[in-house]
Write a protein that holds these residues in place. Structure first.
Motif, PDB file in Angstrom:
ATOM      1  N   ILE A  80       0.825  -1.204   0.000  1.00 30.59           N
ATOM      2  CA  ILE A  80       0.000   0.000   0.000  1.00 30.59           C
ATOM      3  C   ILE A  80       0.865   1.262   0.000  1.00 30.59           C
ATOM      4  N   LEU A  86       4.906   5.589  -5.205  1.00 31.29           N
ATOM      5  CA  LEU A  86       5.320   5.505  -6.611  1.00 31.29           C
ATOM      6  C   LEU A  86       4.354   6.259  -7.520  1.00 31.29           C
ATOM      7  N   ARG A  87       3.088   6.248  -7.147  1.00 31.99           N
ATOM      8  CA  ARG A  87       2.120   6.992  -7.957  1.00 31.99           C
ATOM      9  C   ARG A  87       2.518   8.453  -8.030  1.00 31.99           C
ATOM     10  N   GLY A  90       4.943   9.155 -10.590  1.00 29.32           N
ATOM     11  CA  GLY A  90       4.557   8.873 -11.977  1.00 29.32           C
ATOM     12  C   GLY A  90       4.634   7.408 -12.370  1.00 29.32           C
ATOM     13  N   TYR A  91       4.736   6.546 -11.394  1.00 30.15           N
ATOM     14  CA  TYR A  91       4.789   5.113 -11.690  1.00 30.15           C
ATOM     15  C   TYR A  91       3.555   4.401 -11.144  1.00 30.15           C
ATOM     16  N   ASP A  92       3.155   3.332 -11.813  1.00 28.52           N
ATOM     17  CA  ASP A  92       2.107   2.465 -11.288  1.00 28.52           C
ATOM     18  C   ASP A  92       2.747   1.271 -10.593  1.00 28.52           C
ATOM     19  N   LEU A  93       2.180   0.900  -9.454  1.00 33.65           N
ATOM     20  CA  LEU A  93       2.638  -0.321  -8.785  1.00 33.65           C
ATOM     21  C   LEU A  93       1.595  -1.407  -8.960  1.00 33.65           C
TER      22      LEU A  93
END
Lengths: 300, 300
Positions: A80, A86-87, A90-93
């Motif tokens: 979580i 990361l969001r 700019g990244y998706d996990l």
DNA sequence: TTGTAAGCGTTATCAC
DNA sequence: GTGATAACGCTTACAA
């Protein structure tokens, strides 16, 4: 069919490359055209095809988290925290779970070499401990980071709690509660467990306490359920219980419960940042990173 | 650089299309060449670039599970079950978690329209209840299936436990334990909660029981923690506790605990199969699918 | 049985 | 500022 750059280009009477640039704020182009492009893109409900983008850029802006199962807080809390951290970058996990299944485990590790993610956070399980697939993955230079547990010998950053200090604290609390000996429920099931076992034994020696014998006893362990079970089965009435992460309900009679929380949020954030370093510069501090634990909580 | 079809083709002195077919067992070609291709592919450690494959096929053989958080068993148990079930069907399951964050939630839903997965299992949260993004996604015909909770009005299959029957069973057990009234801890926080509340009230009427008054009382609720808290706060000593999924430790004094498990494995499997139907044939039974609950467990 | 070639939807490097 | 054009790595008719 989904709208593509071509549809927008056709509608605006310009080239797809122009649309691409307009939509990414790249390059300089007339404000008029730019606005028209953006407007029609919105009107047509355009969404970039990520498969195409990934193919050409070679990057996905996606991170995977590999986990054995999600039941334990040590698995889902980092998930979580890393997701939201990361969001923001700019990244998706995405969490991939193998549930102790070797085939599934290896398949997921294989996927990582197939341009589905730019890096991975590994919550090591027993399967990783002698995983040829994991060694092979790491050998390719694919960016990985371990959180909590890790696999010795694999050159990747490891982020853990400051387990030594935490165990020393629990033992000190046990001594303060009057315990003269301790039942230790740490084992050697993974690297964390092992580290805690060693640290606890060392701290016991420092306090002149022993693992068995007579006198007031403390129980030290990772998990409430296990501790309760052992108490029931063996009819132990400890004067102190030292436990990681959580204890539900009140303390048993004549017993102090000391709960040592771990800061999974910080662990996940540090791990995420280390991973981003590896992903973006291919340079990485491959050592161990210890996150201090929050102050222990006393119940009863 | 990773090995590509071209590398193998060059090494074998044939065309990339031939390599592609050989590696997928497609088409008929000489056993000799096929074996040579497979051998060199293995030797070079070839892994197909999935971004490229997705681009051309338009399919990813990937399913996403959207979840608010992973703490609750109602979230991670379906995840684990669906992952292994779908793996057996040749699909990867990835869990995306938005943690109650609207922006992250919408971003993840947006991704689904960007060729990153072929369908999604939704564990609906409060965010979904009035999510424009979810409505928009469903409107595109993108295959989704709800597990446990759902969003009324969205045309997609819903897989739940047989909650009505389960609640009726708990009320019957309460009556059998001598309860004349009940404290009901179901609310209207989501569709499941709601359904249980209504079913429980109906069953209470059938048994001539009331929600307040005097006499032996039962407590009925979803969650052990909540039940324990209410008991403590309000000093209630129930003769029966009815709870879903689990109860840790023993029953309180003079009290029977009835635990009603749910079959999350079956729920996830049924949901997965419904989703695969939608994904592969674009035809789908969009109604409600109720999974029977396992027999209740009596403690104390 | 194998090769040729078109195309998937983007991005990026050039010209103009 | 904008438009051709060439990749990216793979699949898939269609030829040969």
């Amino acid at each position: 069919m989904a709208t593509t750059l071509r549809d927008i280009a056709a509608a605006c009477g310009c080239d797809t490359s122009t649309v691409s640039r307009a939509l990414r704020g790249d390059g300089r182009l007339s404000a008029d055209l730019r606005d028209r492009i953006i407007a029609t893109a919105a009107r047509l409900g355009y969404r970039p095809n990520l498969a195409a983008r990934h193919l050409v850029t070679g990057r996905t802006r996606t991170v995977w988290m590999l986990s054995g199962g999600l039941e334990a807080p040590t698995d889902h809390l980092p998930a979580i925290a890393a997701a939201s951290h990361l969001r923001g970058r700019g990244y998706d996990l995405l969490v991939a779970v193998h549930q102790g299944d070797r085939e599934g485990h290896d398949r997921l590790l294989g996927r990582m070499r197939q341009q589905v993610c730019d890096g991975a956070i590994i919550l090591a399980s027993h399967l990783d401990q002698d995983s040829h697939a994991l060694v092979a993955l790491a050998a390719t230079g694919f960016p990985i980071v371990f959180v909590d547990r890790h696999v010795p010998g694999i050159p990747a950053p490891v982020v853990t709690s400051a387990n030594k200090a935490a165990c020393a604290g629990l033992v000190a609390a046990a001594a303060a509660a009057g315990a003269q000996r301790a039942v230790i429920l740490f084992g050697r099931r993974n690297t964390v467990d092992s580290e805690r076992l060693d640290a606890t034994h060392a701290a016991l020696r420092d306090h002149g306490m022993v693992a068995d014998g007579r006198g007031p006893v403390a129980i030290l362990g990772q998990d409430e359920q296990v501790i309760r079970r052992i108490m029931d089965q063996q009819g132990i009435h400890p004067c102190m219980i030292g436990v990681f992460d959580r204890w539900t309900g009140p303390a048993p009679q004549d017993c102090t419960v000391v709960v040592q929380p771990q800061d999974f949020t910080s662990m996940a954030e540090v791990a995420s940042d280390l991973l981003l370093d590896r992903m973006e510069q291919h340079v990485a501090p491959s050592g161990k990173h210890e996150i201090p634990c929050p102050a222990a909580i006393r119940i009863g």
